[in-house]
Design a protein around this motif. Structure first.
Motif, PDB file in Angstrom:
ATOM      1  N   LEU A  11       0.832  -1.212   0.000  1.00  0.00           N
ATOM      2  CA  LEU A  11       0.000   0.000   0.000  1.00  0.00           C
ATOM      3  C   LEU A  11       0.862   1.256   0.000  1.00  0.00           C
ATOM      4  CD1 LEU A  11      -2.740  -1.079   2.539  1.00  0.00           C
ATOM      5  CD2 LEU A  11      -2.915  -0.994   0.051  1.00  0.00           C
ATOM      6  N   LYS A  12       0.432   2.248  -0.758  1.00  0.00           N
ATOM      7  CA  LYS A  12       1.192   3.495  -0.871  1.00  0.00           C
ATOM      8  C   LYS A  12       0.778   4.526   0.162  1.00  0.00           C
ATOM      9  CE  LYS A  12       1.985   2.826  -5.754  1.00  0.00           C
ATOM     10  NZ  LYS A  12       1.726   3.268  -7.103  1.00  0.00           N
ATOM     11  N   LYS A  13      -0.454   4.418   0.683  1.00  0.00           N
ATOM     12  CA  LYS A  13      -0.905   5.405   1.660  1.00  0.00           C
ATOM     13  C   LYS A  13      -1.834   4.744   2.670  1.00  0.00           C
ATOM     14  CE  LYS A  13      -4.586   6.955  -1.408  1.00  0.00           C
ATOM     15  NZ  LYS A  13      -5.186   8.051  -2.106  1.00  0.00           N
ATOM     16  N   PRO A  14      -1.915   5.336   3.872  1.00  0.00           N
ATOM     17  CA  PRO A  14      -2.774   4.770   4.909  1.00  0.00           C
ATOM     18  C   PRO A  14      -4.256   4.867   4.525  1.00  0.00           C
ATOM     19  CG  PRO A  14      -1.429   6.590   5.762  1.00  0.00           C
ATOM     20  CD  PRO A  14      -1.165   6.486   4.306  1.00  0.00           C
ATOM     21  N   GLY A  15      -5.073   4.163   5.293  1.00  0.00           N
ATOM     22  CA  GLY A  15      -6.512   4.212   5.080  1.00  0.00           C
ATOM     23  C   GLY A  15      -7.007   3.224   4.037  1.00  0.00           C
ATOM     24  N   GLN A  16      -6.150   2.310   3.587  1.00  0.00           N
ATOM     25  CA  GLN A  16      -6.542   1.352   2.555  1.00  0.00           C
ATOM     26  C   GLN A  16      -6.586  -0.086   3.071  1.00  0.00           C
ATOM     27  OE1 GLN A  16      -3.421   2.336  -0.301  1.00  0.00           O
ATOM     28  NE2 GLN A  16      -4.927   3.397  -1.558  1.00  0.00           N
ATOM     29  N   LEU A  17      -6.421  -0.280   4.368  1.00  0.00           N
ATOM     30  CA  LEU A  17      -6.485  -1.636   4.906  1.00  0.00           C
ATOM     31  C   LEU A  17      -7.927  -2.137   4.832  1.00  0.00           C
ATOM     32  CD1 LEU A  17      -4.234  -1.284   8.083  1.00  0.00           C
ATOM     33  CD2 LEU A  17      -3.657  -2.443   5.944  1.00  0.00           C
ATOM     34  N   PRO A  18      -8.122  -3.389   4.473  1.00  0.00           N
ATOM     35  CA  PRO A  18      -9.478  -3.934   4.358  1.00  0.00           C
ATOM     36  C   PRO A  18     -10.191  -4.003   5.714  1.00  0.00           C
ATOM     37  CG  PRO A  18      -7.846  -5.453   3.448  1.00  0.00           C
ATOM     38  CD  PRO A  18      -7.101  -4.349   4.084  1.00  0.00           C
ATOM     39  N   SER A  19     -11.496  -3.799   5.692  1.00  0.00           N
ATOM     40  CA  SER A  19     -12.270  -3.819   6.931  1.00  0.00           C
ATOM     41  C   SER A  19     -12.194  -5.182   7.627  1.00  0.00           C
ATOM     42  CB  SER A  19     -13.723  -3.421   6.670  1.00  0.00           C
ATOM     43  OG  SER A  19     -14.326  -4.314   5.760  1.00  0.00           O
ATOM     44  N   ARG A  20     -12.102  -6.263   6.859  1.00  0.00           N
ATOM     45  CA  ARG A  20     -12.011  -7.606   7.463  1.00  0.00           C
ATOM     46  C   ARG A  20     -10.739  -7.739   8.294  1.00  0.00           C
ATOM     47  NH1 ARG A  20     -12.281 -10.986  10.331  1.00  0.00           N
ATOM     48  NH2 ARG A  20     -12.713 -13.202  10.054  1.00  0.00           N
TER      49      ARG A  20
END
Length: 164
Positions: A11-20
């Motif tokens: 990932l290049k930036k935060p806030g992209q982690l999957p909700s699961r």
């Protein structure tokens, strides 16, 4: 002790982690990342959920390489856990991961790089590759692992189809 194990987030930036994944991170005692975070921002994001241990992978930037080791040996509740990304030349990712800890002989070896989730024993060592929770490549599902350590070890792969 509940350990959430991930790798190859790319990932290049935060806030992209999957909700699961986030759901499990919220109850984790420890988060282990087996490399290819991409940037230190992802390390910082994971740190919001708890203690993080990990190693750098082959695509990680210089900031991560300065902050993280190439391999790490953790001792948790009497079990030795080796963590390595597994990249390199020749041989399979799995064989490179095993060879990285030939002198230490940990109970568990966590590695990534291939994006192929697996749990199996090699001789007396539990091998664990969580796959990727954000980059499944040609596989049908995204994945990560949960490792529970008490008097016994319980390892489980979590598969999911929606990376939001």
């Amino acid at each position: 002790m509940k350990i959430v194990v991930t790798a190859d987030t790319h990932l290049k930036k935060p806030g992209q982690l999957p909700s699961r994944l986030i759901t499990e991170l919220q109850s984790a005692d420890l988060i282990v990342h087996a490399g290819d975070w991409k940037t230190v921002d992802i390390c910082n994001e994971l740190s919001r959920y708890g203690d993080v241990a990990g190693v750098y992978g082959n695509i990680d930037d210089d900031n991560l390489r300065e902050q993280l080791p190439a391999k790490q040996l953790l001792n948790i509740k009497g079990f030795n856990i080796g963590v390595v990304h597994g990249h390199g030349d020749k041989k399979t990712t799995e064989k490179r991961a095993i060879e990285a800890f030939v002198d230490e002989q940990p109970d568990i070896i966590i590695f990534g790089h291939s994006h192929i989730p697996m749990i199996r024993f090699f001789k007396k060592q539990l091998l664990l590759n969580p796959g990727s929770s954000t980059d499944k490549r040609a596989l049908p599902y995204y994945s990560f692992a949960i490792l529970e350590i008490g008097e016994e070890i319980h390892a489980e792969l979590i598969f999911f189809s929606d990376k939001r």
